[in-house]
Write an enzyme that holds these catalytic residues in place. Structure first.
Site, short mmCIF file in Angstrom:
data_model
loop_
_atom_site.label_atom_id
_atom_site.label_comp_id
_atom_site.label_asym_id
_atom_site.label_seq_id
_atom_site.Cartn_x
_atom_site.Cartn_y
_atom_site.Cartn_z
N ASP A 1 43.46 58.60 84.53
CA ASP A 1 44.29 58.20 85.66
C ASP A 1 45.69 57.85 85.15
O ASP A 1 45.92 57.78 83.93
CB ASP A 1 43.63 57.01 86.39
CG ASP A 1 44.04 56.92 87.84
OD1 ASP A 1 43.29 56.35 88.64
OD2 ASP A 1 45.13 57.44 88.17
N GLU B 1 45.81 51.23 96.96
CA GLU B 1 45.32 50.64 95.72
C GLU B 1 45.33 49.11 95.79
O GLU B 1 45.07 48.53 96.84
CB GLU B 1 46.11 51.20 94.54
CG GLU B 1 45.99 52.73 94.44
CD GLU B 1 46.48 53.31 93.13
OE1 GLU B 1 47.22 54.30 93.16
OE2 GLU B 1 46.11 52.79 92.07
C1 GLC Z 1 46.67 56.65 91.08
C2 GLC Z 1 45.22 56.64 91.55
C3 GLC Z 1 44.57 57.99 91.52
C4 GLC Z 1 45.61 59.07 91.77
C5 GLC Z 1 46.58 59.06 90.62
C6 GLC Z 1 47.72 60.08 90.80
O1 GLC Z 1 46.98 55.49 90.37
O2 GLC Z 1 44.34 55.71 90.94
O3 GLC Z 1 43.53 57.99 92.51
O4 GLC Z 1 44.96 60.34 91.87
O5 GLC Z 1 47.15 57.78 90.39
O6 GLC Z 1 48.53 59.72 91.87
#
Ligand code: GLC
Length: 581
Positions: A294, A486
């Protein structure tokens, strides 16, 4: 138990091995590198043989429209063909409820609403439409679906989950993957799915999250976060039965990438967890695709950036969403392999997995000549599906005196969700956190009433302030959680905005009968509301097609939705909430 994916990967693996034998160490390091689009030029995508470029939440072209999206994506992908070996880069974006960064795209209900439909066929059609809109703009990789089993509604990502039942999440997650990948015969799949976040992201404990002290990215990243990216404190049996369970069916359905979770299991970060990422996912489940980290996920493993790379790749991360300092990352990988801290065989395995997946989805052949069907983006056919899904997601929580469905006549309409596309869509819409306002084309609930064939005479005031002394037969107040994403959505009280509660008071005093519609990413506390209204509807985050909600309010479509998780019974006991699973 091995989970067989539907692809015949053997031919793709041969191509991968052939390319691997020609690659330099630096090119191998470039291939496992994913960079966010504002941090790299197309020229450097070629120069460093970058494996992938992404749009993070809000990583949009300006102006933001389907045409500029295609131009932006093409600039990076075409550049990748100019690298020494011409290995095409993958472009990824969070198409989590439609191509949701792109203005003009159809925005579908978030997963919690799709969970309320319980309808796998509908979920597959939703994600297929989303995949067609996303790939029409050149982006072949969707960071979706989330397979989170969200247990605590105070989590800011509850709405990205289909619910708290592992079986429901498994069934609908696999349907979403089928929608995304389409045909799986080599070279013809529509898009690449990324099932996430492996594993246990929805089971973290309240109070177990917080800022990573050595990461200074975003001043407030992690400040105030209470549960997102926290610690899942369960035994192995529970982790497997609840959180690992949905991944089996989605891998069988054709998911070829898995995104690692920021969270921890009993204190150990998943991004550095060899037993889970390698022994369980790749060994026991036989996962043949690749693991993507991530955003900045490796950076949480250790204060020393060098050790972050060694630990993450060693644990089984194959591609790294760096997402900024790609030159430093590439040189660190090269140095760590040369020093023997990362085995060359591990790097080769990561590159082989990535190249195999790229070939399996036809990236080496089809994209350069792909005829972008930009008219698919936001098409009326897709909006019809979104409207159907919004209607099917609505849950009837209360209906005293069978007030619903409404017949024609005078209506007072109020609340922050009554005429606001942004509040209908929630987070991960155009911007990372989403935002209130008319952020993208769609139909608000007010507009749906205005255009309805039943001839409603609607008087609208968001705040519920209407002429003194007036009285109406029916009032509809659409309350809404302000958009969030988030950990910014972690909430100790899951409360509705005070202004919306005030609007309910205002309207209650002026109408004979009151309907409250709740736009929320999770069950919210309705104590102050349930006794004041005659009817109450959970509409979740329905997306751009508010008509779907008016369809069930007026009987154009029946209520079908069932709660995909308990509705905070601890706070609403005794109000006769009739929501059923
Ligand atoms: C974010 C998320 C993830 C996402 C990624 C790219 O922090 O946790 O679900 O796909 O970054 O945006």
């Amino acid at each position: 138990m091995h989970t067989q994916n539907p692809y015949d990967l053997a031919p793709s693996r041969e191509v991968a091995d052939q390319l691997l034998s020609q690659m330099t160490l630096a090119e191998k390091a470039g291939q496992i590198t994913q960079v966010e689009k504002n941090s790299i030029t197309p020229e450097d995508v070629a120069e460093y043989a970058i494996g992938s470029v992404l749009s993070g939440g809000g990583g949009n072209p300006s102006p933001n429209n389907p045409e500029t999206w295609l131009q932006m994506v093409r600039s990076y992908i075409d550049a990748s063909h100019n690298s020494r070996l011409g290995i095409p880069a993958l472009y990824g974006t969070d198409a989590v409820h439609g191509h949701s960064n792109a203005v003009g795209a159809t925005i579908f209900p978030h997963n919690i609403g799709l969970g309320a439909t319980g309808d796998a066929d509908l979920v597959e059609r939703v994600y297929r439409a989303a995949a067609l809109e996303t790939t029409a703009t050149g982006a072949r990789w969707m960071f979706a679906p989330a397979l989170s089993v969200a247990l605590d509604p105070r989590w800011g990502r509850t709405y990205e989950s289909f619910g708290d039942d592992p079986e429901l999440v498994s069934r609908l997650g696999a349907a979403a993957v089928r929608g995304i990948v389409g045909e799986t015969s080599n070279g013809s799949s529509t898009a690449l799915a990324s099932i996430k976040h492996f594993v246990g992201d929805g089971g973290t404990a309240w109070g177990s999250a917080g800022p990573v002290e050595w990461l200074d990215f975003w001043d407030d990243w992690g400040d105030g976060w209470k549960i997102d990216q926290g610690d899942t404190r369960v035994d192995e049996k529970t982790l497997r039965a609840v959180h690992l369970y949905p991944f089996h069916a989605s891998i069988s359905a054709g998911a070829l990438t898995v995104m690692a979770s920021y969270s921890s299991w009993n204190g150990e970060k998943i991004h550095g967890h060899h037993a889970l990422l390698t022994e369980v996912l790749k060994g026991e489940l036989g996962f043949e695709g690749f693991v993507i980290s991530d955003w900045l996920g490796l950076g949480q493993l250790d204060p020393d950036p060098y050790l972050c790379v060694v630990k993450g790749l060693g644990a089984g991360v194959d591609m790294v969403m760096v997402p900024f300092e790609y030159k430093d990352f590439i040189s660190t990988v090269v140095a760590a392999v040369e020093a023997g801290d990362i085995e060359l065989a591990r790097l080769d395995d990561a590159v082989r997995r990535i190249l195999t997946v790229k070939h399996a989805i036809g990236l080496f052949s089809s994209f350069a000549h792909q005829d972008p069907s930009l008219d698919l983006v936001g098409s009326s056919a897709h909006r019809v599906i979104a409207r159907e899904a919004a209607a099917a997601s609505a849950v009837l929580l209360k209906n005293d005196g069978d007030l619903l469905p409404l017949s024609s006549g005078e209506i007072l309409l109020a609340g922050s969700g009554a005429h606001d596309i942004g509040n209908q869509c929630g987070g991960w819409t155009i911007e990372w956190q989403g935002s209130a306002g008319q952020t993208t084309p769609g139909t608000t609930i007010l507009q749906a009433f205005d255009h309805h064939s039943l001839e409603f005479d609607v008087t609208h005031s968001m705040t519920g302030s209407f002429p003194e002394g007036s009285c109406w037969p029916v009032g509809v107040v659409v309350v809404a959680e302000p958009p969030y994403a988030e950990g910014n959505g972690d909430s100790a009280d899951c409360a509705l905005p005070a202004d919306d509660l005030q609007a309910i008071e205002e309207v209650r005093a002026r109408v004979d009968h009151l309907v409250v519609v709740v736009l929320s990413g999770r069950p919210v506390v309705l104590d102050a509301v349930a006794d004041q209204c005659d009817a109450m509807v959970a509409a979740w985050l329905p997306g751009t097609e508010g008509s779907g909600i008016v369809d069930v309010l007026t009987g154009t479509r029946p209520f079908r939705g069932r709660l995909p998780r308990p509705w905070l019974n601890m706070w609403n006991r005794g109000h006769g909430l009739e929501g059923r699973r």
